[in-house]
Each structure stands twice: as C-alpha cells, then as structure tokens.
Design a protein around this motif. Structure first.
Motif, PDB file in Angstrom:
ATOM      1  N   LYS A  12       3.339   4.635  -7.606  1.00 36.70           N
ATOM      2  CA  LYS A  12       4.546   4.697  -9.068  1.00 36.70           C
ATOM      3  C   LYS A  12       4.995   2.507  -8.984  1.00 36.70           C
ATOM      4  N   ARG A  13       5.653   1.849  -7.649  1.00 38.16           N
ATOM      5  CA  ARG A  13       6.132   1.156  -7.518  1.00 38.16           C
ATOM      6  C   ARG A  13       5.247   0.014  -7.914  1.00 38.16           C
ATOM      7  N   CYS A  14       4.176   0.409  -7.407  1.00 44.02           N
ATOM      8  CA  CYS A  14       2.675  -0.406  -6.906  1.00 44.02           C
ATOM      9  C   CYS A  14       1.701  -0.931  -8.014  1.00 44.02           C
ATOM     10  N   SER A  15       1.727   0.272  -9.378  1.00 41.26           N
ATOM     11  CA  SER A  15       1.221   0.058 -10.283  1.00 41.26           C
ATOM     12  C   SER A  15       1.865  -1.248 -11.118  1.00 41.26           C
ATOM     13  N   ASN A  16       3.110  -2.048 -10.892  1.00 42.50           N
ATOM     14  CA  ASN A  16       2.952  -3.055 -11.879  1.00 42.50           C
ATOM     15  C   ASN A  16       3.015  -4.355 -10.958  1.00 42.50           C
ATOM     16  N   THR A  17       2.714  -4.262 -10.086  1.00 46.40           N
ATOM     17  CA  THR A  17       2.301  -5.470  -8.560  1.00 46.40           C
ATOM     18  C   THR A  17       0.647  -5.457  -8.694  1.00 46.40           C
ATOM     19  N   PRO A  18       0.994  -6.545  -8.289  1.00 47.52           N
ATOM     20  CA  PRO A  18      -1.114  -6.823  -7.273  1.00 47.52           C
ATOM     21  C   PRO A  18      -1.480  -6.018  -6.422  1.00 47.52           C
ATOM     22  N   PHE A  19      -0.181  -5.733  -6.464  1.00 42.57           N
ATOM     23  CA  PHE A  19      -0.400  -4.861  -4.721  1.00 42.57           C
ATOM     24  C   PHE A  19      -0.869  -3.686  -5.309  1.00 42.57           C
ATOM     25  N   GLU A  20      -1.454  -2.185  -3.817  1.00 42.09           N
ATOM     26  CA  GLU A  20      -2.310  -1.397  -4.380  1.00 42.09           C
ATOM     27  C   GLU A  20      -2.268  -0.422  -2.669  1.00 42.09           C
ATOM     28  N   LEU A  21      -1.975   1.169  -2.658  1.00 44.55           N
ATOM     29  CA  LEU A  21      -1.549   1.732  -1.719  1.00 44.55           C
ATOM     30  C   LEU A  21      -2.649   1.966  -1.722  1.00 44.55           C
ATOM     31  N   ILE A  22      -3.215   1.486   0.196  1.00 43.07           N
ATOM     32  CA  ILE A  22      -4.479   1.611  -0.874  1.00 43.07           C
ATOM     33  C   ILE A  22      -4.679   2.966   1.471  1.00 43.07           C
ATOM     34  N   ALA A  23      -3.474   3.061   1.723  1.00 44.50           N
ATOM     35  CA  ALA A  23      -3.947   4.094   2.611  1.00 44.50           C
ATOM     36  C   ALA A  23      -2.710   5.144   3.468  1.00 44.50           C
ATOM     37  N   THR A  24      -2.136   6.247   3.315  1.00 42.56           N
ATOM     38  CA  THR A  24      -0.961   6.795   3.553  1.00 42.56           C
ATOM     39  C   THR A  24      -1.723   7.619   5.107  1.00 42.56           C
ATOM     40  N   GLU A  25      -1.017   7.956   6.596  1.00 44.57           N
ATOM     41  CA  GLU A  25      -0.811   8.212   7.204  1.00 44.57           C
ATOM     42  C   GLU A  25       0.218   8.745   7.574  1.00 44.57           C
ATOM     43  N   GLU A  26       0.314  10.745   6.608  1.00 45.15           N
ATOM     44  CA  GLU A  26       1.409  11.763   6.961  1.00 45.15           C
ATOM     45  C   GLU A  26       2.076  11.898   8.772  1.00 45.15           C
ATOM     46  N   THR A  27       1.317  11.957   9.878  1.00 45.18           N
ATOM     47  CA  THR A  27       2.202  12.689  10.773  1.00 45.18           C
ATOM     48  C   THR A  27       2.635  11.359  12.118  1.00 45.18           C
ATOM     49  N   GLU A  28       1.853   9.530  11.064  1.00 46.67           N
ATOM     50  CA  GLU A  28       2.674   8.366  11.404  1.00 46.67           C
ATOM     51  C   GLU A  28       3.711   8.002  10.433  1.00 46.67           C
ATOM     52  N   ARG A  29       3.998   8.747   9.072  1.00 46.86           N
ATOM     53  CA  ARG A  29       4.230   8.246   8.260  1.00 46.86           C
ATOM     54  C   ARG A  29       4.674   6.827   7.803  1.00 46.86           C
ATOM     55  N   ARG A  30       3.583   6.774   7.930  1.00 47.30           N
ATOM     56  CA  ARG A  30       2.765   5.180   7.205  1.00 47.30           C
ATOM     57  C   ARG A  30       2.302   4.746   6.028  1.00 47.30           C
ATOM     58  N   MET A  31       2.011   4.112   5.419  1.00 47.10           N
ATOM     59  CA  MET A  31       2.425   3.637   4.149  1.00 47.10           C
ATOM     60  C   MET A  31       1.128   2.243   4.466  1.00 47.10           C
ATOM     61  N   ASP A  32       0.252   1.771   3.388  1.00 46.11           N
ATOM     62  CA  ASP A  32      -0.768   0.663   4.053  1.00 46.11           C
ATOM     63  C   ASP A  32      -1.017   0.060   2.910  1.00 46.11           C
ATOM     64  N   PHE A  33      -0.532  -1.572   2.311  1.00 47.64           N
ATOM     65  CA  PHE A  33      -0.730  -1.917   0.919  1.00 47.64           C
ATOM     66  C   PHE A  33      -1.480  -3.125   1.132  1.00 47.64           C
ATOM     67  N   TYR A  34      -2.228  -3.619   0.311  1.00 47.44           N
ATOM     68  CA  TYR A  34      -3.658  -4.577   0.024  1.00 47.44           C
ATOM     69  C   TYR A  34      -3.396  -5.330  -1.602  1.00 47.44           C
ATOM     70  N   ALA A  35      -2.747  -6.411  -1.542  1.00 50.05           N
ATOM     71  CA  ALA A  35      -3.236  -7.452  -2.618  1.00 50.05           C
ATOM     72  C   ALA A  35      -4.427  -8.101  -1.687  1.00 50.05           C
ATOM     73  N   ASP A  36      -5.367  -8.495  -3.619  1.00 47.81           N
ATOM     74  CA  ASP A  36      -5.948 -10.484  -3.252  1.00 47.81           C
ATOM     75  C   ASP A  36      -4.829 -11.001  -2.982  1.00 47.81           C
ATOM     76  N   PRO A  37      -4.740 -12.400  -2.201  1.00 42.99           N
ATOM     77  CA  PRO A  37      -6.331 -12.827  -1.777  1.00 42.99           C
ATOM     78  C   PRO A  37      -6.410 -12.027   0.354  1.00 42.99           C
ATOM     79  N   GLY A  38      -5.976 -10.967   0.520  1.00 41.81           N
ATOM     80  CA  GLY A  38      -6.310 -10.961   2.200  1.00 41.81           C
ATOM     81  C   GLY A  38      -4.117 -10.662   2.497  1.00 41.81           C
ATOM     82  N   VAL A  39      -3.456 -10.534   1.047  1.00 43.77           N
ATOM     83  CA  VAL A  39      -2.536 -10.109   2.039  1.00 43.77           C
ATOM     84  C   VAL A  39      -2.239  -8.561   2.432  1.00 43.77           C
TER      85      VAL A  39
END
Length: 131
Positions: A12-39
């Motif tokens: 929901k927080r990403c909806s107003n930003t250039p970032f996108e939540l591209i992956a989640t890993e529940e066992t590691e409790r990790r969330m990966d984010f990405y925005a162009d150009p390669g951020v």
C-alpha cells in the motif's frame, strides 16, 4: 504484526511512489523493493515480540550511500513502524531517482503561491493552494 500484514502495508505504501514490492520471503521476513533506473533495496522485518529493529540494505553499491539516512533513523531511539521506515528510505532515494527533495517541493510551492499573490487583492483562502 504478522509478516503478511507487513507486506500489505508495504504494498500500500508503494502505491504513491516509484517503488514496487517485487518479492517477499516470509521465513527470512524480507521484502525486496525496486524502482527504475536500477534502484533496489530490501527490508528485514523484526519478529513479533522480539526487540530487534527493522534493517534496510541494498546489494547495489550505488544505492548504499543513500540508505545511510534511513539506517541512522532506524538505529535511533524508539520503535519504528514499517511505514515510517519506508517513508525515510523513499525520501533518501529521491536524489538517485532524479526527484527533488521533498522539503524543496514544499518550499517551491509556498514561494510560487506568495509570488503569484497581488498585495491589494483580497483572497478569502490565503495560503491555500488553488490547484
């Protein structure tokens, strides 16, 4: 808050930003984010009931210096929410994304409003943007 709820907050927080939540890993409790150009960066979320803080990092050496502000914020006193952490990270990356600093936006908007007003004009909503 369980991990899926945190992931929903992040999405929901990403909806107003250039970032996108591209992956989640529940066992590691990790969330990966990405925005162009390669951020890209990731957030490690603390376990429920654990005293740990959130942790942000990037595997891109170009991105790491921009995360320093967010890392300092996270390690400062007091518990932080995921929303607060993401807000600080997104703000930290604004220069890398070619966006003006958020504080600069507010100042320019305020300056533009002041310069457009004529001193003798009577405006019922002074200081309120008429956009």
């Amino acid at each position: 808050m369980d991990f899926q709820q945190l992931a929903d907050v992040a999405e929901k927080r990403c909806s107003n930003t250039p970032f996108e939540l591209i992956a989640t890993e529940e066992t590691e409790r990790r969330m990966d984010f990405y925005a162009d150009p390669g951020v890209s960066f990731y957030v490690l979320c603390p376990d429920n009931g654990c005293g740990d803080n959130f942790h942000v990092w990037s595997e891109s050496e170009d991105c790491l210096p921009f995360l320093q502000l967010a890392q300092d914020y996270i390690s400062s006193c007091g518990k932080k929410t995921l929303h607060e952490v993401l807000e600080k990270v997104f703000k930290s990356f604004r220069p890398l994304l070619g966006l003006p600093d958020a504080d600069d936006d507010a100042f320019e908007e305020y300056s533009a409003d002041v310069e457009e007003e004529e001193p003798e004009a009577d405006h019922p909503q002074m200081g309120v943007s008429q956009q």
